[in-house]
Scaffold this motif. Structure first.
Motif, PDB file in Angstrom:
ATOM      1  N   THR A 127      23.026  41.652  31.010  1.00 15.75           N
ATOM      2  CA  THR A 127      24.202  40.924  30.374  1.00 15.75           C
ATOM      3  C   THR A 127      25.212  42.026  30.373  1.00 15.75           C
ATOM      4  N   PHE A 128      25.114  43.196  30.099  1.00  9.74           N
ATOM      5  CA  PHE A 128      25.978  44.142  30.249  1.00  9.74           C
ATOM      6  C   PHE A 128      26.796  44.235  31.612  1.00  9.74           C
ATOM      7  N   ALA A 129      25.982  44.101  32.735  1.00  4.44           N
ATOM      8  CA  ALA A 129      26.482  43.987  33.975  1.00  4.44           C
ATOM      9  C   ALA A 129      27.592  42.502  34.145  1.00  4.44           C
ATOM     10  N   THR A 130      26.839  41.516  33.461  1.00  3.38           N
ATOM     11  CA  THR A 130      27.784  40.366  33.706  1.00  3.38           C
ATOM     12  C   THR A 130      29.052  40.603  32.692  1.00  3.38           C
ATOM     13  N   GLN A 131      29.002  41.132  31.586  1.00  2.00           N
ATOM     14  CA  GLN A 131      29.995  41.327  30.736  1.00  2.00           C
ATOM     15  C   GLN A 131      31.336  42.261  31.758  1.00  2.00           C
ATOM     16  N   THR A 132      30.730  43.310  32.382  1.00  2.00           N
ATOM     17  CA  THR A 132      31.555  44.121  33.126  1.00  2.00           C
ATOM     18  C   THR A 132      32.049  43.362  34.275  1.00  2.00           C
ATOM     19  N   ALA A 133      31.523  42.560  34.887  1.00  2.00           N
ATOM     20  CA  ALA A 133      31.826  41.854  36.310  1.00  2.00           C
ATOM     21  C   ALA A 133      32.875  40.747  35.925  1.00  2.00           C
ATOM     22  N   PHE A 134      32.386  39.938  35.065  1.00  2.00           N
ATOM     23  CA  PHE A 134      33.450  38.853  34.758  1.00  2.00           C
ATOM     24  C   PHE A 134      34.533  39.162  33.901  1.00  2.00           C
ATOM     25  N   SER A 135      34.646  40.392  33.204  1.00  2.00           N
ATOM     26  CA  SER A 135      35.738  40.704  32.644  1.00  2.00           C
ATOM     27  C   SER A 135      36.549  41.093  33.739  1.00  2.00           C
TER      28      SER A 135
END
Length: 316
Positions: A124-132
């Motif tokens: 979810t940290f990867a998701t946070q970074t990518a979609f931001s």
């Protein structure tokens, strides 16, 4: 027996007692706090956190975490805004597409966690970074304005004396409580969070449960993003910045164990109201925003620490 029953009731209702004490304290500090207009402002402010906290509760019940909530709120904020303003998509269709997108992001998280085996914190940290980053690219770092006038109803409308965002939040709380208490897969959430191996041996398809939970987390975060977009009337590339922290605090403060397997929706409701009261009360007292962040950080640590102590006592 009576003492045990009384102590159990006090323990179950302790979070609401904390809320009442906060209300009394802030009212003494500033009588404006208890006015109906201010209470409605407070409820409107917490609506976005409350909506997103329903999905976050499901994730934490599994013993996992979703750090992508804030970025999903931001992404939906920009996606829905672009669909309406730049592509001329009908308002309701834009909302449906945005909610579908946020649910798919949740499914992506579920895939990484359940199928690949990536820890939820990392996934979810990867998701946070990518979609931001995707959201900022989509809006080129600039706000998007010019929505249909009726779109503001979701975030700024009223039904009688009650703001519509508050009604949406209450409906989400009711749906969350129904899922946990009246559906078989709600019971699966508790079982998987309590002991995933025992749940697997009892025939529960734990992978599917994780897919469902992260999809629900994405959906509720997306709905929170729609409400926020409607309230601010502007799509911004940092709209959901830091929201995951406040949502997690609402859930953990409400008594949902970070180890998974225990927690109630009523506690999350109380936790959300407490965070709202803290924010609103500190603003009325003109407390610096940096100090407000420190207070919220301390509250989160105390809530997690209390949960850890309770777990140790139960183990002994």
């Amino acid at each position: 027996m009576k003492e045990n029953k009384v102590s159990r009731v006090l323990k179950d209702q302790a979070i609401w007692l904390v809320f009442i004490v906060l209300v009394i304290a802030f009212t003494i500090a500033n009588p404006r706090f208890i006015t109906m207009s201010n209470l409605l402002i407070m409820l409107r402010q917490v609506a976005v956190w409350g909506i997103a906290s329903v999905g976050m509760m499901f994730v934490i019940l599994l013993g996992d975490i979703d750090l992508g909530t804030g970025s999903v709120i931001t992404f939906v904020n920009i996606l829905c805004a672009k669909l309406m303003v730049e592509f001329g998509v009908n308002m309701y269709l834009a909302v449906l597409i945005s909610l579908l997108a946020s649910t798919l992001i949740g499914l992506l998280n579920g895939f990484m966690v359940a199928t690949i085996g990536i820890p939820a914190l990392i996934a979810t940290f990867a998701t946070q970074t990518a979609f931001s980053g995707i959201a900022l690219i989509m809006c080129n770092g600039q706000p998007i304005n010019g929505f249909p006038e009726q779109f503001s109803v979701f975030g700024a409308g009223w039904v009688g004396p009650v703001p519509i965002p508050v009604i949406i939040m209450i409906i989400c709380f009711i749906i969350g409580a129904f899922i946990l208490n009246k559906t078989y897969f709600g019971r699966y959430f508790y079982a998987v969070g309590g002991n995933i191996e025992a749940a697997r041996l009892s025939g529960i398809r734990t992978g599917r449960v994780k897919y469902l939970v992260f999809a629900l987390s994405g959906f509720f975060a997306g709905l929170a993003g729609i409400v926020l977009l409607s309230r601010t009337n502007s799509g911004m590339g940092n709209a959901g910045l830091g929201y995951e922290f406040k949502v997690i605090t609402c859930v953990v403060l409400g008594g949902v164990s970070v180890a998974g397997g225990s927690g109630r929706m009523s506690g999350v409701v109380a936790g959300t109201f407490i965070i709202g009261a803290l924010n609103n009360g500190m603003v009325l007292m003109n407390i610096n925003t940096w100090i407000q962040d420190i207070v919220l950080g301390i509250v989160l640590v105390l809530a997690v620490g209390f949960d850890c102590i309770q777990k140790k006592r139960q183990a002994n």
